[in-house]
Design an enzyme around this catalytic site. Structure first.
Site, mmCIF file in Angstrom:
data_model
loop_
_atom_site.group_PDB
_atom_site.id
_atom_site.type_symbol
_atom_site.label_atom_id
_atom_site.label_comp_id
_atom_site.label_asym_id
_atom_site.label_seq_id
_atom_site.Cartn_x
_atom_site.Cartn_y
_atom_site.Cartn_z
ATOM 1 N N SER A 110 -56.059 -12.759 -55.984
ATOM 2 C CA SER A 110 -57.305 -12.060 -55.673
ATOM 3 C C SER A 110 -58.518 -12.829 -56.172
ATOM 4 C CB SER A 110 -57.228 -10.698 -56.365
ATOM 5 O OG SER A 110 -58.496 -10.130 -56.480
ATOM 6 N N TYR A 126 -55.992 -5.102 -63.756
ATOM 7 C CA TYR A 126 -55.451 -5.506 -62.444
ATOM 8 C C TYR A 126 -55.656 -7.008 -62.231
ATOM 9 C CZ TYR A 126 -55.593 -6.625 -57.498
ATOM 10 O OH TYR A 126 -55.412 -7.251 -56.292
ATOM 11 N N LYS A 175 -52.958 -10.437 -61.972
ATOM 12 C CA LYS A 175 -52.899 -11.427 -60.885
ATOM 13 C C LYS A 175 -52.959 -12.840 -61.469
ATOM 14 C CE LYS A 175 -52.169 -8.899 -57.481
ATOM 15 N NZ LYS A 175 -51.031 -9.094 -56.604
HETATM 16 N N1 LIG Z 1 -56.698 -4.937 -50.500
HETATM 17 C C1 LIG Z 1 -57.454 -5.811 -51.157
HETATM 18 O O1 LIG Z 1 -58.679 -5.693 -51.184
HETATM 19 C C2 LIG Z 1 -56.822 -6.994 -51.874
HETATM 20 C C3 LIG Z 1 -57.649 -8.029 -52.339
HETATM 21 C C4 LIG Z 1 -57.073 -9.091 -53.004
HETATM 22 C C5 LIG Z 1 -55.690 -9.139 -53.201
HETATM 23 N N2 LIG Z 1 -54.908 -8.127 -52.750
HETATM 24 C C6 LIG Z 1 -53.458 -8.194 -52.999
HETATM 25 O O2 LIG Z 1 -52.787 -8.132 -51.754
HETATM 26 C C7 LIG Z 1 -51.544 -7.449 -51.912
HETATM 27 C C8 LIG Z 1 -51.449 -6.352 -50.872
HETATM 28 O O3 LIG Z 1 -52.553 -5.487 -51.028
HETATM 29 P P1 LIG Z 1 -52.745 -4.201 -50.116
HETATM 30 O O4 LIG Z 1 -54.197 -3.924 -50.027
HETATM 31 O O5 LIG Z 1 -51.967 -4.327 -48.885
HETATM 32 O O6 LIG Z 1 -52.115 -3.096 -51.070
HETATM 33 P P2 LIG Z 1 -51.189 -1.835 -50.726
HETATM 34 O O7 LIG Z 1 -51.229 -0.960 -51.922
HETATM 35 O O8 LIG Z 1 -51.561 -1.252 -49.407
HETATM 36 O O9 LIG Z 1 -49.752 -2.496 -50.584
HETATM 37 C C9 LIG Z 1 -48.912 -2.747 -51.667
HETATM 38 C C10 LIG Z 1 -47.523 -2.285 -51.289
HETATM 39 O O10 LIG Z 1 -46.639 -2.603 -52.357
HETATM 40 C C11 LIG Z 1 -45.706 -1.537 -52.505
HETATM 41 N N3 LIG Z 1 -45.200 -1.617 -53.883
HETATM 42 C C12 LIG Z 1 -45.911 -1.473 -55.029
HETATM 43 N N4 LIG Z 1 -45.104 -1.669 -56.086
HETATM 44 C C13 LIG Z 1 -43.869 -1.955 -55.600
HETATM 45 C C14 LIG Z 1 -42.612 -2.275 -56.205
HETATM 46 N N5 LIG Z 1 -42.485 -2.341 -57.544
HETATM 47 N N6 LIG Z 1 -41.553 -2.542 -55.412
HETATM 48 C C15 LIG Z 1 -41.674 -2.475 -54.056
HETATM 49 N N7 LIG Z 1 -42.831 -2.170 -53.430
HETATM 50 C C16 LIG Z 1 -43.924 -1.926 -54.197
HETATM 51 C C17 LIG Z 1 -46.511 -0.289 -52.187
HETATM 52 O O11 LIG Z 1 -45.705 0.786 -51.795
HETATM 53 C C18 LIG Z 1 -47.429 -0.780 -51.059
HETATM 54 O O12 LIG Z 1 -46.842 -0.538 -49.787
HETATM 55 C C19 LIG Z 1 -51.496 -6.968 -53.343
HETATM 56 O O13 LIG Z 1 -50.700 -7.844 -54.100
HETATM 57 C C20 LIG Z 1 -52.932 -7.024 -53.795
HETATM 58 O O14 LIG Z 1 -53.049 -7.256 -55.174
HETATM 59 C C21 LIG Z 1 -55.439 -7.056 -52.083
#
Ligand SMILES: NC(=O)c1ccc[n+]([C@@H]2O[C@H](COP(=O)([O-])OP(=O)(O)OC[C@H]3O[C@@H](n4cnc5c(N)ncnc54)[C@H](O)[C@@H]3O)[C@@H](O)[C@H]2O)c1
Length: 334
Positions: A117, A141, A145
């Site tokens: 991130s 958080y 990362k």
């Molecule tokens: N959305 C953003 O703005 C953003 C920005 C930068 C980085 N990210 C990173 O991108 C990735 C995806 O983000 P997102 O927005 O799709 O989030 P999200 O919460 O929609 O998706 C995360 C998924 O991981 C699953 N999950 C969580 N813990 C788990 C575990 N222990 N075992 C199995 N499944 C598990 C959840 O059920 C969920 O479906 C994440 O790693 C997040 O840190 C997101």
């Protein structure tokens, strides 16, 4: 190619799976459905379970010995929540990711693409951040990362794994067919709040912080269409070995953004342009932990992935509003 997508029921994971499918690849989703909705895995190869479940991972790989690569997206992702319940964040994002990486290595599946991130960066003077800019994560958080980036680079250096670490900026919007998008009932991100204000489900959109050292005093972010982000993963999967060969290293960090900073006021204007009507706005003080922001330098992404974001801010905002109209049909709630 077959690709394991952890967190593939989530916002970015489901859309990345769709991008893989569109180009003839086969996503295999591993998700606990901790937050991601079941509706987002329908019709896909799906294993419900935890990333730290070694037996389950062994079974998935026995079922799909031709898995070429893992995109590790599963995580807890809500910044204020991470300050309230840090144990759960370190356990799930750090300890469980380590289990996953170790098991992938043992099972002979060394290629890992990791979702990191922009929140790992320190604020830079002109807000542009390069992959080697200083890091200074401001929340538990963001620290999880950066810790996993470090651990993954060490695991790769030791020879067991190979890693592409992708630092996402601020994804917005939905997939082009409007099957997947933001699904939280109470969105904490700025565009989600704007959608609620535009739908008159709250009286006004709150601009939190008007005294940042940006061009209009409001926070600045690099909003990237989530479909562009998904396409970057496609490039990362297809060019994985070539990229690491090119940088002559076992891991590489790549920014994924548009290269454009947009302030909150500019985002509000974009929303008003898309809707053709004003959105009620109220100004409020900064929130604790918020930062002025950053935008990505995207030269490395262009060079290594042969990829750049194609959608304009207006197109991304349009996509988010089209999804907002559609999502009740798919998720069963507004
Ligand atoms: N959305 C953003 O703005 C953003 C920005 C930068 C980085 N990210 C990173 O991108 C990735 C995806 O983000 P997102 O927005 O799709 O989030 P999200 O919460 O929609 O998706 C995360 C998924 O991981 C699953 N999950 C969580 N813990 C788990 C575990 N222990 N075992 C199995 N499944 C598990 C959840 O059920 C969920 O479906 C994440 O790693 C997040 O840190 C997101």
């Amino acid at each position: 190619m077959k690709v394991l997508v952890t967190g593939g029921a989530g916002y970015i994971g489901s859309i990345t799976a769709a991008a893989l499918e569109r180009c003839g690849h086969i996503p295999v989703v591993l998700d606990s459905l901790l937050t991601g909705p079941e509706a987002f895995v329908r019709g896909r190869l799906f294993y419900r379970g935890d990333i730290a479940d070694r037996e389950l991972l062994a079974r998935i790989i026995a079922d799909h010995p031709d898995l070429e690569c893992t995109i590790h997206m599963a995580a807890r992702i809500v910044v204020p929540e991470s300050a309230a319940i840090p144990y759960e964040y370190y356990r799930d994002n750090v300890a469980k990711s380590l289990e996953l990486f170790d098991q992938l290595q043992r099972l002979g599946k060394p290629r890992v693409i990791f979702s990191s991130s922009a929140s790992v960066y320190a604020v830079s003077e002109n807000f542009e951040v390069f992959e080697d800019s200083r890091t200074d994560p401001q929340s538990p958080y963001a620290r999880t990362k950066l810790m996993m980036e470090t651990a993954l680079a060490d695991l790769a250096r030791a020879g067991g794994l190979r890693a592409l670490i992708l630092r996402y900026f601020n994804p917005i919007g939905a997939d082009p067919q409007l099957r997947y998008g933001a699904y939280l009932r109470q969105p904490s991100h700025v565009l989600g709040q704007l959608v609620l204000a535009a739908q008159k489900r709250r009286d006004a959109f709150e601009i939190t912080g008007t005294d940042y050292p940006t061009r209009d005093g409001t926070g600045l972010r690099d909003y990237i269409h989530v479909w562009d982000l998904a396409l970057a993963h496609l490039a990362a999967v297809e060019r994985f070995d070539a990229i690491l060969e090119r940088v002559a290293a076992s891991s590489a960090v790549i920014n994924l953004g548009t290269g454009q900073g947009v302030t909150v006021r500019e985002l509000v204007q974009a929303v008003e342009t898309v809707l053709g009507q004003p959105v009620p706005v109220r100004e409020a003080p900064r929130r604790k932990g918020d930062v002025a922001g950053a935008f990505a330098n995207v030269d490395r992404a262009y060079r290594l992935l042969d990829w750049s974001a194609q959608s304009s801010l207006i197109e991304s905002v349009e996509s988010a509003f089209r999804w907002a109209d559609r999502r009740e049909e798919i998720l069963g709630y507004r």
